[in-house]
Design an enzyme around this catalytic site. Sequence first.
Site, PDB file in Angstrom:
ATOM      1  CG  HIS A   2      -1.852   1.178   1.245  1.00 10.64           C
ATOM      2  ND1 HIS A   2      -2.998   1.196   0.500  1.00 10.64           N
ATOM      3  CD2 HIS A   2      -1.803   2.376   1.893  1.00 10.64           C
ATOM      4  CE1 HIS A   2      -3.634   2.339   0.689  1.00 10.64           C
ATOM      5  NE2 HIS A   2      -2.929   3.077   1.529  1.00 10.64           N
ATOM      6  CB  CYS A  38      39.758   6.881  -4.569  1.00 13.04           C
ATOM      7  SG  CYS A  38      37.981   7.097  -4.444  1.00 13.04           S
ATOM      8  CG  ASP A  68      -6.010  -0.031   2.386  1.00 11.02           C
ATOM      9  OD1 ASP A  68      -5.859  -1.117   1.796  1.00 11.02           O
ATOM     10  OD2 ASP A  68      -6.336   1.017   1.808  1.00 11.02           O
TER      11      ASP A  68
END
Length: 938
Positions: free
Chosen positions: A128, A727, A164
Amino acid sequence: MLRTGPRLLRTICTTAAAYQHKLKLALIGQSIFGQEVYNKLRKEGHKVVGVFTVPDKNGQADPLALAAEKDGTPVFKFPRWRAKGKPIQEVVAAYKSVGAELNVLPFCTQFIPMDVIDCPKHGSIIYHPSILPRHRGASAINWTLIQGDKKAGFTIFWADDGLDTGPILLQRECDVGQNDTVDDLYNRFLFPEGIKAMVEAVHLIADGKAPRIPQPTEGATYEGIQKKENAEISWDQPAAALHNWIRGHDKVPGAWTRIDGQVVTFYGSSLLDASVPAGQELAIKGASRPGVVTKNGLVIFGNDGKMVLVRNMQFEDGKMIPASKYFSADETTALELTEEEKKMAEDIRAIWKGILSNVAVIEDSTDFFKSGASSMHVVRMLEEIKQKYSGLQLQNEDVYMATKFADFIQMAVRKFRGEDKEEELVIDYVSKNVNNMTVNMPYQCFINGQFINADDGKTYDTINPADGSIIASVSSASLADVDKAVAAAKEAFENGEWGRMNARERGRLMYRLADLMEEHQEELATIESIDSGAVYTLALKTHIGMSVQTFRYFAGWCDKIQGATIPINQARPNHNLTFTKKEPIGVCAIVIPWNYPLMMLAWKSAACLAAGNTLVLKPAQVTPLTSLKFAELSAKAGFPKGVINILPGSGGLVGQHLSEHPDVRKVGFTGSTPTGKQIMKSAATNLKKVSLELGGKSPLIIFSDCELDRAVKMGMGAVYFNKGENCIAAGRLFVEESIHDEFVSKVVEEIKKMKIGDPLDRSTDHGPQNHKAHLEKLLQYCETGVKEGATLVYGGRQVRRPGFFMEPTVFTDVEDHMYIAQEESFGPVMVISKFKNGDVDGVLRRANATEYGLASGIFTKDISKALYISEKLEAGTVFINTYNKTDVAAPFGGFKQSGFGKDLGKLFFPSLISHLTVQINEKTTLPMCYVSRKNMSY
């Protein structure tokens, strides 16, 4: 105690332990997001026993279905799972037949019955796009922006019978930029990080480690689905709310209003912090004040008098135009096409037909989107056009601006002819047809907004390390050019538009530059590859990709460099106020190396510009071309003259004069330690600030309790990444005695699989060394190792082919006193030493027995051991069970003779700004200020 300060600035990188268990999964949903989750889960070893998606639309299958069908995974395309509120038994039976242990719902628009949700052993998980419990509902991303949230994110939760509301498994969040749209959030964070998180969630479930955290009730919100009918703009709001409403509906469903009696939808809004620009007024229904059509777009006003700039407008018939063209939208005359352009039109017609397979004939009136195309098809169409016509540069937005075929062809032809281009810089290019494209490379000095020859007319050749051929003759800057560039930068800082520009406008320019770099990323990566020897795929992802990220990161910092209010003893009873203001310091000189030409430019210059300074940059003599291309893009982005100056040429001449110059206030240098020491001496002439990132001999310690295959893979990356021209490359490996021989054997076995060759070939693993002198130095380095008694296990020779190619090399039996144990190779040379089993403190002493301290690494499964060693290693960055994982937000720099000062992250700013301290007594009629400037200590 004196050493605890820098320790806090180190970066420790870790990677999660490998997950062990695998599951049988059912994927329920659709979209490219679902497709990517499906692919990643299968790659991780999970078995997808069934994919349940939507029926084909207009004869086209969903991307998830396409991927699954290609793999032979069972695919079910149900139009619905329920009828009259009850599960359809045939559908549920078909689902149960696959025997899934977990349902994964990455993106699903269908209502799935609880019989299915609760059926598997582990239940169901859903993605979600909000930080639950906030913004429940199908339009969560829209509401995140509409309500002006400062944070966005996503939640993966356990499905239940609510909307939800299920328990949370994991969450991730990100910052919301001031002008972010739904697409910005989705593409930058919600899509890529969401895919990773879905896979992580399945792993956690498989291993029995997945939490179920009940959602809190506090802060829970639910908003309805945003549709066109409820997206009308309400004008009685502040400008920020108008902007949030427009961007929260961009691109779907689109915020709209009425102009001249018709519905007009707004796209591409941004807050405008400036005086009202000149333009033509436009009446808008419901707005208390007319908008203004300007050369940059439509300016609208909030009820607070502040402004929003709208870039694009779409009419009821689907036609989209730049808002700046509102009063001239119908004035364009149809073009007469040449024979070549007619052929191009027919080729594009064929591409449209391939995408719109449900349309019998592509007519001039055919509308791309009304015929069933989606945003996914926009990308496909543009990529197919690019393959046929690489010189035709089209953007996604172009398709939305010309949705009908005839309009699209007119737009494409104008771009093909160059009629839509803004006023061009005067640039002499060296052009080459390479990598299936034409690359245009500036080759002159860039001073005060112009490309010019060196003052004395001198040039030098830059060489392609893949074959030794000359790419271009580049201007070689003289002392007079240095003085011109510094004077231009000083003038721009003290008297120019840049010095007067507010911080947010600086940020806008930097974002625009980042966008242009991204737009030209393939050309930049090609130039980087032929000029430095970088493998193209690496150049695209890292050299260019991280450069874009760096500019975007520091663009966001522009208006966040803040001072402080300071309580002082004299505040009462005298009522004195003391505060500080952070100010840019002026002209900065930047001298960069040849291993990552554009990325080192970005690392050094982005923060410099964000702080408000101007710069004179000297690229490495052997790799000047991407820096000069960057100069071109900076001018096109709108940077004022003099802010950015690029001087190719000799380090001994240009770099030395910059470090001595009395008008330069700061020098940033990446390169060798001896040169860094010389710069420090030269900088003392006017006590300018200095930051140095110098040599390294980074130790990598591999313990017997590591995951050996991973250590081999990451250890090889630590040494051979970017041909060893790195480097932070692992200059020396310490391998515990009990696994030493097996480790060496596996490394050699993997080296033999590496493809050495043309860096533009996508299958190449290892390209040429940067330049001939460096190759010769590496060969001498290997000869020294052999003479001193180290065992050359593999490589050590030049590859027999044109160019400067060297074999990946492995030395063993390397003793501490040897040259190759002490000095950096800066090439593809793995230097391996044994250490006795269990001798942790002994190997620590050996690892720290170097004058360098840039980076280091550890491989072990023992976290206590890893943390103990990370505390003891004398290096700016410690990698644990990983390597080479740098990020723009994480500070980067070293200890000892690897230099001082930090690149990247917010710790870069102290060397680029000074403090202005102000003290004011409130009783003064005109503020009498005691002002003292002092540089920030660091």
